[in-house]
Design a protein around this motif. Structure first.
Motif, PDB file in Angstrom:
ATOM      1  N   LEU A  14     -42.829  75.751 -61.887  1.00 41.76           N
ATOM      2  CA  LEU A  14     -44.159  76.055 -62.413  1.00 41.76           C
ATOM      3  C   LEU A  14     -45.249  75.445 -61.533  1.00 41.76           C
ATOM      4  CD1 LEU A  14     -43.505  75.469 -66.219  1.00 41.76           C
ATOM      5  CD2 LEU A  14     -43.726  77.668 -65.038  1.00 41.76           C
ATOM      6  N   LEU A  15     -45.047  74.211 -61.111  1.00 43.92           N
ATOM      7  CA  LEU A  15     -46.041  73.545 -60.269  1.00 43.92           C
ATOM      8  C   LEU A  15     -46.174  74.239 -58.914  1.00 43.92           C
ATOM      9  CD1 LEU A  15     -45.197  69.828 -61.118  1.00 43.92           C
ATOM     10  CD2 LEU A  15     -47.192  71.143 -61.867  1.00 43.92           C
ATOM     11  N   LEU A  16     -45.064  74.586 -58.305  1.00 45.07           N
ATOM     12  CA  LEU A  16     -45.116  75.286 -57.008  1.00 45.07           C
ATOM     13  C   LEU A  16     -45.799  76.642 -57.149  1.00 45.07           C
ATOM     14  CD1 LEU A  16     -41.568  74.443 -55.576  1.00 45.07           C
ATOM     15  CD2 LEU A  16     -43.784  73.565 -54.762  1.00 45.07           C
ATOM     16  N   GLU A  34     -50.881  75.098 -69.284  1.00 46.12           N
ATOM     17  CA  GLU A  34     -51.093  75.368 -70.710  1.00 46.12           C
ATOM     18  C   GLU A  34     -51.780  76.720 -70.914  1.00 46.12           C
ATOM     19  OE1 GLU A  34     -53.178  73.380 -74.637  1.00 46.12           O
ATOM     20  OE2 GLU A  34     -52.734  72.116 -72.906  1.00 46.12           O
ATOM     21  N   GLN A  35     -52.817  76.993 -70.143  1.00 45.91           N
ATOM     22  CA  GLN A  35     -53.542  78.260 -70.294  1.00 45.91           C
ATOM     23  C   GLN A  35     -52.670  79.459 -69.964  1.00 45.91           C
ATOM     24  OE1 GLN A  35     -56.921  77.692 -67.711  1.00 45.91           O
ATOM     25  NE2 GLN A  35     -58.162  76.768 -69.311  1.00 45.91           N
ATOM     26  N   ARG A  36     -51.978  79.398 -68.851  1.00 42.90           N
ATOM     27  CA  ARG A  36     -51.179  80.556 -68.422  1.00 42.90           C
ATOM     28  C   ARG A  36     -49.981  80.820 -69.308  1.00 42.90           C
ATOM     29  NH1 ARG A  36     -51.137  81.301 -62.025  1.00 42.90           N
ATOM     30  NH2 ARG A  36     -53.352  80.980 -61.674  1.00 42.90           N
ATOM     31  N   MET A  43     -47.615  70.193 -70.992  1.00 45.73           N
ATOM     32  CA  MET A  43     -47.017  69.126 -70.205  1.00 45.73           C
ATOM     33  C   MET A  43     -47.865  67.863 -70.312  1.00 45.73           C
ATOM     34  SD  MET A  43     -46.105  69.240 -66.130  1.00 45.73           S
ATOM     35  CE  MET A  43     -45.319  70.831 -66.274  1.00 45.73           C
ATOM     36  N   LYS A  44     -47.211  66.729 -70.371  1.00 47.66           N
ATOM     37  CA  LYS A  44     -47.898  65.445 -70.430  1.00 47.66           C
ATOM     38  C   LYS A  44     -47.944  64.819 -69.040  1.00 47.66           C
ATOM     39  CE  LYS A  44     -46.373  64.492 -75.142  1.00 47.66           C
ATOM     40  NZ  LYS A  44     -47.438  64.942 -75.892  1.00 47.66           N
ATOM     41  N   GLU A  45     -48.887  63.904 -68.856  1.00 46.93           N
ATOM     42  CA  GLU A  45     -49.020  63.223 -67.568  1.00 46.93           C
ATOM     43  C   GLU A  45     -47.734  62.494 -67.197  1.00 46.93           C
ATOM     44  OE1 GLU A  45     -52.507  60.781 -67.310  1.00 46.93           O
ATOM     45  OE2 GLU A  45     -53.793  62.398 -68.032  1.00 46.93           O
TER      46      GLU A  45
END
Length: 107
Positions: A14-16, A34-36, A43-45
């Motif tokens: 997801l991050l990539l 969260e939006q997408r 996700m939490k920090e």
């Protein structure tokens, strides 16, 4: 299986997928995920930053400090060429996996 377990196995992908579009800072990544996902993934920090640091060590991404529109410096993360190649591999694996799941789960 709950959404937390699904997210755990998909965090890097997801991050990539977001970073291939443009460099982003941590909170921005959290907000976009969260939006997408229409709020499905929150996700939490404590999940995000260890993943970013690990991906940075693996040279999939690089962290760069730069000035944000507000004037403060933030650490932005950008995908590397190795990360772009890894994302392409992950997308292929995901398509194959989700297709196979759909075939089994179909009504």
């Amino acid at each position: 299986m709950n959404e937390r377990e699904l997210l755990k196995g998909s965090t890097d992908s997801l991050l990539l997928a977001l970073l291939v579009e443009r460099p982003m800072y941590g909170y921005e990544l959290l907000r976009h995920i969260e939006q997408r996902s229409d709020g499905y993934f929150r996700m939490k920090e404590g999940t995000l930053y260890p993943a970013l640091h690990r991906m940075e060590r693996e040279t999939l991404i690089e962290g760069l400090y730069r000035s944000a529109p507000t004037g403060q410096y933030r650490r932005y993360y950008a995908i590397t060429s190795k990360g772009t190649e890894d994302l392409a591999r992950r997308r292929t694996e995901w398509r194959n996996f989700s297709r196979a799941i759909d075939l089994v789960m179909a009504d």
